[in-house]
Write an enzyme that holds these catalytic residues in place. Sequence first.
Site, PDB file in Angstrom:
ATOM      1  N   HIS A 301       1.533 -31.711   0.192  1.00  0.00           N
ATOM      2  CA  HIS A 301       1.661 -32.953  -0.632  1.00  0.00           C
ATOM      3  C   HIS A 301       1.789 -34.032   0.451  1.00  0.00           C
ATOM      4  CE1 HIS A 301       2.271 -36.180  -3.517  1.00  0.00           C
ATOM      5  NE2 HIS A 301       3.210 -36.836  -2.673  1.00  0.00           N
ATOM      6  N   HIS A 319      -0.185 -38.502   4.079  1.00  0.00           N
ATOM      7  CA  HIS A 319       0.319 -39.706   4.765  1.00  0.00           C
ATOM      8  C   HIS A 319       0.268 -39.236   6.561  1.00  0.00           C
ATOM      9  CE1 HIS A 319       1.732 -41.988   1.567  1.00  0.00           C
ATOM     10  NE2 HIS A 319       2.368 -40.784   0.884  1.00  0.00           N
ATOM     11  N   LYS A 366      -7.536 -44.311  -2.691  1.00  0.00           N
ATOM     12  CA  LYS A 366      -6.244 -44.419  -2.552  1.00  0.00           C
ATOM     13  C   LYS A 366      -6.000 -45.966  -2.152  1.00  0.00           C
ATOM     14  CE  LYS A 366      -1.777 -42.685  -1.084  1.00  0.00           C
ATOM     15  NZ  LYS A 366      -0.959 -41.895  -2.016  1.00  0.00           N
TER      16      LYS A 366
END
Length: 424
Positions: A301, A319, A366
């Site tokens: 994730h 990220h 995103k």
Amino acid sequence: MDDLIKGLVDVALGGGGRDRDGREEEEQSGDVVSGDQDQDDRERRRHSQHNQWSKKEESEDAGSRASRRPQKAVQEGYDTHEGGKPLDYNQNNWEREENREENNDGWETVGRKPPRRAHKVQKDQWHGYKRPPSEQQYSDEVQIDGSFEPSEEELADLSQACNRLWELDLNRLVPGKDYEIDCGEGKKVYQMEDMAQGSLFSWLSEDIFRRPTFARFCSLLDNYNPNAGHKEVVTSEEKQEQAAFIEEISRTAPIIYLHKYLSSKGIVSGSYQDFKRTMTNIWFNLYGRGGTSGSSSAFEHVFVGEIKQYGEQEVSGFHNWLQFYLEEAKGNVDYQGYIFPRRRGQILDSETQLLTIQFEWNGILKSVSSTLVGVSPEFEIALYTLCFFVGGEDNHIQLGPYSVNIKCYRFGDRIGSVFPIAES
């Protein structure tokens, strides 16, 4: 009549709950804002009202967050199907290029981005990472002047401990020397225009992928299916890759310091072998997300990213700057500009190492994502693990020149999501 329409739109926009993953964009976009941003909120609402009515005229076949234009796929120098592993995602998103009409009359479409520069990634040693960890070679444990022992001040102050990790990141890259980025133009979260003329990364030194922790980290990224809710199948070779990665980073300064810090507080065992197993479990053990057991992990994730297929289609997590670089090199990521910092007048440049950006991944938007650029894998693992064990949901810290809030969401005793947010 106008008031009635506005009221109906407000209800449509405000209804419904948001799950924990969805809170990432809310936190990063600054939806909970101070009074000096009221004007921005009014602009966003007017923008949203306009979109609610205009969307009725659009086809809904591609999903609520499908790409507005074809994705530019440049495969040179980096294969999409590495090791013969098929990408079994939504093929409607991946095959956008096949239907693009060729322009044979010598004219170039206005607004089209220039072709991406080919990026070479050294992967010769990756196959060896799948061998049993005991059969692999690792770097020598790092030696530095001074001690890895945390000070009393650091033990009492999470921010000081995190800043010490920043200082211990001996593998952090130097902008302009090891890589170069082009931030393009800034935008607000709700603005849909593509403000970047090209890729985020102009170049990255090939030597970076010869660094042991970087190479081992990158070899893990293709072990996952990013469809949220897809049950992951972890092979014995992939488990060996995971264990070897933890073994490699355990020889670096940030991880050695992390262990000494956590063991000093009695949070983890003083045994370094036990600590390595704890790190493997925290980052790689699978748990359920999207209603499917064994479909996600903290590593997948946070660093790889996932695409929600239930409800509104959107990118969740993602990220890590290395994953961004590799996916951009494949043509799967379309960088669309950085999000204006909350501190008015602040302009990002190629030296900035804390970015909040907007991009599309395989055609899915995103709208806001934050990442620390150029930091080492061992630093991020150490930073996020420290905040998970010692901090809370909000962790206001200092990393060198950057004031940061490390957001940390939990799934019980697991890391649900963790990421940085730049603070003014």
